[in-house]
Design a protein around this motif. Sequence first.
Motif, PDB file in Angstrom:
ATOM      1  N   SER A  63       0.837  -1.346   0.418  1.00 29.25           N
ATOM      2  CA  SER A  63       0.354   0.424  -0.062  1.00 29.25           C
ATOM      3  C   SER A  63       0.808   1.576  -0.152  1.00 29.25           C
ATOM      4  O   SER A  63       0.272   1.750   0.583  1.00 29.25           O
ATOM      5  N   GLU A  64       2.047   1.226  -0.393  1.00 26.44           N
ATOM      6  CA  GLU A  64       2.992   2.109  -1.154  1.00 26.44           C
ATOM      7  C   GLU A  64       3.535   2.353  -2.427  1.00 26.44           C
ATOM      8  O   GLU A  64       3.254   1.563  -2.481  1.00 26.44           O
ATOM      9  N   VAL A  65       4.091   4.192  -2.354  1.00 25.79           N
ATOM     10  CA  VAL A  65       4.821   3.346  -3.653  1.00 25.79           C
ATOM     11  C   VAL A  65       6.347   3.291  -3.319  1.00 25.79           C
ATOM     12  O   VAL A  65       6.638   4.859  -2.778  1.00 25.79           O
ATOM     13  N   VAL A  66       6.992   3.272  -3.754  1.00 25.67           N
ATOM     14  CA  VAL A  66       8.534   2.728  -4.138  1.00 25.67           C
ATOM     15  C   VAL A  66       9.121   3.525  -5.246  1.00 25.67           C
ATOM     16  O   VAL A  66       9.253   3.198  -6.087  1.00 25.67           O
ATOM     17  N   MET A  88       6.337   6.129  -0.308  1.00 26.23           N
ATOM     18  CA  MET A  88       5.776   7.361  -0.911  1.00 26.23           C
ATOM     19  C   MET A  88       4.628   6.818  -0.447  1.00 26.23           C
ATOM     20  O   MET A  88       4.046   5.882  -0.980  1.00 26.23           O
ATOM     21  N   PRO A  89       3.696   7.681   0.398  1.00 21.68           N
ATOM     22  CA  PRO A  89       1.567   7.259   0.151  1.00 21.68           C
ATOM     23  C   PRO A  89       1.538   7.657  -0.372  1.00 21.68           C
ATOM     24  O   PRO A  89       1.963   7.949  -1.348  1.00 21.68           O
ATOM     25  N   ILE A  90       0.423   6.406  -0.888  1.00 25.42           N
ATOM     26  CA  ILE A  90      -0.080   6.398  -2.605  1.00 25.42           C
ATOM     27  C   ILE A  90      -1.022   7.349  -2.011  1.00 25.42           C
ATOM     28  O   ILE A  90      -0.944   7.986  -3.613  1.00 25.42           O
ATOM     29  N   GLY A  96       1.249   7.827  -7.062  1.00 23.75           N
ATOM     30  CA  GLY A  96       0.625   6.947  -5.981  1.00 23.75           C
ATOM     31  C   GLY A  96      -0.442   7.075  -6.747  1.00 23.75           C
ATOM     32  O   GLY A  96      -1.518   6.523  -6.668  1.00 23.75           O
ATOM     33  N   LEU A  97      -1.218   8.387  -6.808  1.00 23.95           N
ATOM     34  CA  LEU A  97      -2.353   8.753  -7.046  1.00 23.95           C
ATOM     35  C   LEU A  97      -2.773   8.048  -7.899  1.00 23.95           C
ATOM     36  O   LEU A  97      -3.711   7.868  -8.932  1.00 23.95           O
ATOM     37  N   GLU A 109     -10.527  -1.824  -6.331  1.00 19.30           N
ATOM     38  CA  GLU A 109     -11.029  -1.962  -5.293  1.00 19.30           C
ATOM     39  C   GLU A 109     -10.217  -2.503  -3.775  1.00 19.30           C
ATOM     40  O   GLU A 109     -10.483  -2.095  -2.390  1.00 19.30           O
ATOM     41  N   ALA A 110      -9.066  -3.234  -3.910  1.00 23.53           N
ATOM     42  CA  ALA A 110      -8.374  -4.804  -3.151  1.00 23.53           C
ATOM     43  C   ALA A 110      -7.172  -3.115  -2.569  1.00 23.53           C
ATOM     44  O   ALA A 110      -7.696  -3.317  -1.086  1.00 23.53           O
ATOM     45  N   LEU A 111      -7.233  -2.424  -2.891  1.00 24.68           N
ATOM     46  CA  LEU A 111      -6.140  -1.453  -2.380  1.00 24.68           C
ATOM     47  C   LEU A 111      -6.779  -0.870  -1.888  1.00 24.68           C
ATOM     48  O   LEU A 111      -6.195  -0.277  -0.684  1.00 24.68           O
ATOM     49  N   LEU A 112      -7.641  -0.099  -2.067  1.00 27.31           N
ATOM     50  CA  LEU A 112      -8.595   1.271  -1.407  1.00 27.31           C
ATOM     51  C   LEU A 112      -9.113   0.181   0.479  1.00 27.31           C
ATOM     52  O   LEU A 112      -9.506   0.661   0.893  1.00 27.31           O
TER      53      LEU A 112
END
Length: 168
Positions: A63-66, A88-90, A96-97, A109-112
């Motif tokens: 649930s992050e961006v690397v 970084m946070p999504i 991320g967005l 949906e799974a990630l949210l």
Amino acid sequence: TLVAEGFVEAHSPGEQYCLTTKVRELSAGFSDDQYLAALARPELLTVTRMLRWPVSLGMLDGSEVVVRASTDEASPIAADRFSVGYRMPILTTATGLCLLAHLDASAREALLGRLLRGGGLRASSGPDRTALEVRLRDIRSRGFCTLDRRRQSTDATSIAVPVHAPGC
């Protein structure tokens, strides 16, 4: 020796080294993310040389961006330096967005859902979720994401575009 033989690449003298695709010949442990980053790095450097702007390649990891590749060290205007491996946070980054917006509906949906359970997002019926869905539709429609935010030392506008690898 590893640089001379093409197995690692020096990104900033004496500070950071990254594996090259040649390592894949030696190890099955070389991940696809590293492989794609190694393939992308020369293109990222070309963009930075042309525009002088720092460019990075970010990939989802849970649930992050690397950050998998970055040209911050090659850009004279990079106000902040984000090295390979920086997380970084999504929901608060353009990358991320953009990645979230371009996931297929079930993966999104799974990630949210994971973000909701982890406290990174209000309840699915709340105003944050509705605003986020509108934002994600806009990003998908435009094909890219921009985000204005305060960074470590400056105000900045980030721009992110999705890159789809064949077979992904």
